[in-house]
Design a protein around this motif. Structure first.
Motif, short mmCIF file in Angstrom:
data_model
loop_
_atom_site.label_atom_id
_atom_site.label_comp_id
_atom_site.label_asym_id
_atom_site.label_seq_id
_atom_site.Cartn_x
_atom_site.Cartn_y
_atom_site.Cartn_z
N HIS B 4 0.86 -1.18 0.00
CA HIS B 4 0.00 0.00 0.00
C HIS B 4 0.90 1.22 0.00
O HIS B 4 1.90 1.24 0.70
N VAL B 6 1.03 4.70 1.43
CA VAL B 6 0.28 5.37 2.50
C VAL B 6 1.14 6.42 3.21
O VAL B 6 2.37 6.36 3.20
N GLU B 10 -1.29 6.90 8.09
CA GLU B 10 -2.17 5.83 7.59
C GLU B 10 -1.55 4.46 7.83
O GLU B 10 -2.26 3.48 8.12
N LEU B 14 -3.37 1.45 9.72
CA LEU B 14 -3.55 0.12 9.14
C LEU B 14 -2.91 -0.95 10.02
O LEU B 14 -3.49 -2.03 10.23
N HIS B 18 -4.75 -4.21 11.70
CA HIS B 18 -4.25 -5.57 11.53
C HIS B 18 -3.77 -6.18 12.84
O HIS B 18 -3.53 -7.38 12.92
N TYR B 38 -8.21 7.92 8.26
CA TYR B 38 -8.01 6.68 7.51
C TYR B 38 -8.91 5.57 8.07
O TYR B 38 -9.56 4.84 7.32
N ARG B 42 -11.86 3.96 5.79
CA ARG B 42 -11.65 2.59 5.29
C ARG B 42 -12.32 1.51 6.12
O ARG B 42 -12.58 0.43 5.61
N TYR B 140 3.87 0.91 10.54
CA TYR B 140 2.97 -0.25 10.44
C TYR B 140 3.41 -1.36 11.40
O TYR B 140 2.60 -1.90 12.16
N ASP B 174 2.00 -5.25 4.08
CA ASP B 174 1.27 -5.59 5.30
C ASP B 174 1.50 -7.04 5.72
O ASP B 174 2.16 -7.81 5.02
#
Lengths: 194, 547
Positions: B4, B6, B10, B14, B18, B38, B42, B140, B174
């Motif tokens: 992604h 991002v 973001e 995310l 997750h 975000y 989403r 992330y 991810d």
């Protein structure tokens, strides 16, 4: 390969959309991309600066050092001139020439354009009439992407793929309009040559 | 696995989803806003993602999620953590059940803020771990580890972002998503009630696990020591980098002579890994600290007693003490020259010189300003006209787009301090003798922190005039919905005790300027608490709604 682009304009002009189209094309070409944006207070009608870095190796800094940018791509000539200190010695400048008038002391156009013309590689583009020719005044951003594509070391097909990625969800007509804008920008004549 | 492109904000959002996120709470604030946006755009319906009245209420709601055994994220900008400081500091003493991650976005250089405070101090103050990412992938990845750490240690974990990462876009990959934890509330109530006798036990517990926090830092994959030199053959220079300081170091490292032998330590997990710093220090003659934010680590390693090692950084002026680091301003600390710059002014080219020599004053500036036709402009014009009758008049303002009223042609506000301060400052100045004090505050800021000082003013019968600019939106951060409609404010303040005769609701339209000025003037003259509510929707919000 490493290519650093400074994007400039006035908050609300859509400077980030320029970055988005180029970044999408570069991602299609398999390059690393880092795109530093401006949000919040600075966006409110003030001078805005964004950094877009493309590379085939890891990009560490989100910011481009001053004196090292390959390209200054601006929506507006005063903002193009403001950030020329970011340019590397052989860097290029691409800018729309219509001024965005929201300050009381906007300088005479000649005092802005003549120093920009001192930069050996420059494209000063009358983006608005070309955007109208493409079908919508808001396509001025993509006109400038097209103009800049002459310098950015990415094949034309990747830019077109980027346009399709960004505008695809708005339908084939919008994609076609922006493809036309890109081509008009890419082949645009030098504006107002004294 | 999929990739992604991002923003840092973001990527964090995310990662939280997750990691099995149940609920996110926050208050909008640049540069943290896009975390919640975000989630809302989403994952609406799949989890709770709510703006709250302010950062304190957001934090407390997240504590409720944790008490219920589920994972919670709370988002805010650095100064928002000041507002949430009470529950934040106390939450470290709780035996948290569901993981609680505090995502705080700092704004070094004050791109859109009142100060550039460094939230790592707050993590240190609360005795909790702090993770500091340097790129979007780390945003992330770290959030999942932060949730695991929080549940393992039963402590909140901070993730400290900064503007340049929050608002920078790059590709991330991810990982498989973890399921949400079903609710199952904490049953050890004595660990959730901070009465003194129980709080003392909890504080001892927090202190007792500090060694464990340190051991986790020493072994963290985000605290990376790169040493080639040995204590016998020291390297002349070594670098201790935190946060984005590491990115700018790496950006320039290739230009340093013998760059593959330059020792460095990258710190991304706190408490400060003292053992790793000692190992780095043994191999260098001079230690340079490149730190994004305040010199937190530098002060620690310098201490106050004399030492053999030469330490350089922000405290001796080698690196700028204020503002964010950049790929250029770390170069002198790395023994590298500044890049040559082309410096063009108006009309003609100026000679080339170093970046430092540029004369930017040659070009007219373009500061941010109120949008053309903004209702705040009309309100300021009316206030300006009303105040013409009062030479001792005084205007306090607040945090929001209307802070841009400091610039010409308005130039009305005299103080702008923090969320809600306008009303309290006006009251204090009134009590000190300025009997024509006007406080200007937006609708969202009023709900955030303006009600309590208004209660003080009503209680003290302070004769101030509060002008609430109700544009039905949180404007400066991009047009989030105000927590409640502004239309409820008149009934609220009447219930608090403002005389209904002196609650004046007006339309902030150019054609009403004279009439509105007359109303504000009347209310300034009245000796009790008065409130003028100037209503007109934000143009940007209106434009977006029409899209």
């Amino acid at each position: 390969m490493k290519y650093d682009i400074i994007l400039a304009g006035v908050g609300g002009q859509g400077v980030l959309s320029l970055a988005t189209v180029i970044a999408a094309g570069a991602a299609r070409a398999g390059l690393h991309v880092r795109q530093s944006e401006v949000h919040g207070m600075a966006q409110r009608g003030g001078s805005v600066l964004a950094h877009l870095r493309l590379s085939d190796t890891t990009i560490f800094s989100d910011l481009i050092p001053r004196g090292r940018a390959d390209l200054v791509l601006a929506m507006e000539p005063l903002e193009a001139l403001r950030y020329t200190d970011y340019l590397a010695p052989d860097g290029a400048v691409v800018t729309g020439i219509e001024p965005f008038l929201n300050i009381p002391s906007y300088p005479d156009m000649d005092r802005i354009l003549s120093p920009l013309r001192l930069i050996p590689r420059h494209r000063l583009i009358a983006a608005s009439p070309l955007a109208k020719q493409a079908g919508h005044s808001r396509a001025a951003n993509v006109i400038l992407v097209g103009a800049a594509s002459a310098y950015i070391p990415l094949e034309e097909a990747f830019f077109l793929a980027g346009i399709s990625d960004i505008f695809g969800r708005k339908g084939p007509q919008v994609v076609a309009l922006n493809e036309k804008a890109f081509t008009l920008g890419r082949t645009a004549p030098e504006a107002g040559q004294a | 696995m999929s990739s992604h492109i991002v923003l840092g904000d973001e990527a964090l959002a995310l990662g939280a989803v997750h990691a099995g996120l149940t609920a996110a709470y926050g208050y909008p604030g640049t540069p943290s806003t896009e975390i919640m946006e975000y989630l809302q755009s989403r994952f609406a319906g799949a989890l709770v993602a709510q703006w709250c009245a302010n950062e304190k209420t957001a934090y407390e709601e997240a504590l409720g999620t944790s008490f219920a055994g589920c994972r919670a994220l709370v988002t805010m900008k650095h100064v928002g953590l000041n507002v949430a400081a009470d529950p934040f500091m106390n939450s470290a003493l709780l035996n948290l059940k569901g993981g609680l991650v505090v995502a705080v976005a700092d704004d070094p250089s004050m791109h859109s803020s009142q100060n550039e405070q460094d939230s790592r101090y707050f993590a240190d103050f609360a005795h909790i771990p702090c993770l500091e990412p340097t790129d979007q992938q780390e945003c992330y990845d770290m959030v999942r580890v932060a949730f695991d750490l929080s549940e393992e240690l039963h402590l909140p974990v901070m993730i400290r972002l900064v503007t340049r990462l929050s608002h920078s876009r790059a590709s991330i990959v991810d990982a498989p998503a973890r399921e949400k934890t079903p609710p199952s509330k904490a049953t050890d109530k004595q660990n959730w009630m901070l009465i003194p006798s129980l709080a003392r036990k909890r504080w001892d517990k927090v202190l007792s696990i500090q060694d464990r926090l340190l051991a986790l830092s020493e072994a963290s994959p985000w605290n990376k020591l790169h040493i080639v030199a040995t204590p016998e053959r020291k390297s002349p220079l070594g670098f201790l980098c935190t946060g984005l300081g590491f990115n700018y170091f790496r950006e320039n490292l290739a230009e340093m002579p013998g760059n593959d032998k330059v020792p460095y330590l990258q710190v991304g997990q706190y408490p400060v890994p003292a053992g790793l710093i000692r190992r780095l220090a043994e191999t260098v003659e001079t230690l340079v600290v490149l730190e994004e934010g305040y010199p937190l680590v530098e002060r620690l390693v310098r201490g106050v007693l004399p030492q053999a090692l030469r330490i350089r950084g922000k405290l001796d002026g080698l690196v700028p003490r204020s503002g964010e680091l950049t790929p250029e301003n770390v170069r002198p600390a790395m023994g590298l020259p500044l890049h040559e710059c082309r410096s063009l002014g108006l009309a003609s080219g100026l000679p080339e010189g170093s970046c430092e020599e540029l004369d930017e004053t040659a070009l007219p500036g373009r500061p941010p300003q109120l949008c053309k036709g903004c209702p705040h402009g009309d309100s300021y014009e009316a206030i300006k006209d009303a105040l013409a009758a009062y030479p001792d008049g005084l205007v306090t303002a607040d945090i929001g787009c209307y802070a841009l009223g400091v610039l010409p042609p308005y130039a009305v506000p005299e103080t702008i301090i923090c969320m809600g301060a306008s009303i309290g400052v006006a009251k204090g100045a009134w009590e000190a003798g300025y009997k024509h004090a006007v406080a200007v505050i937006g609708d969202s800021t009023f709900y955030h922190s303006g009600i309590t000082p208004l209660i003080d003013a009503i209680s003290a019968k302070a004769g101030i005039t509060v002008v609430i600019l109700d544009n039905s939106t949180v404007g400066m951060t991009g047009g989030q919905d105000t927590i409640l409609p502004g239309s409820r404010i008149p009934a609220l303040i009447q219930a608090l005790g403002v005389d209904p005769e002196h609650i004046r609701v007006v339309d902030a339209l150019p054609k009403n300027r004279q009439e509105n000025a007359r109303i504000v003037k009347e209310e300034i003259a009245w000796p009790g608490v008065s409130v003028v509510i100037a209503v007109r929707e934000c143009l940007e919000t209106l434009r977006k709604a029409k899209k």
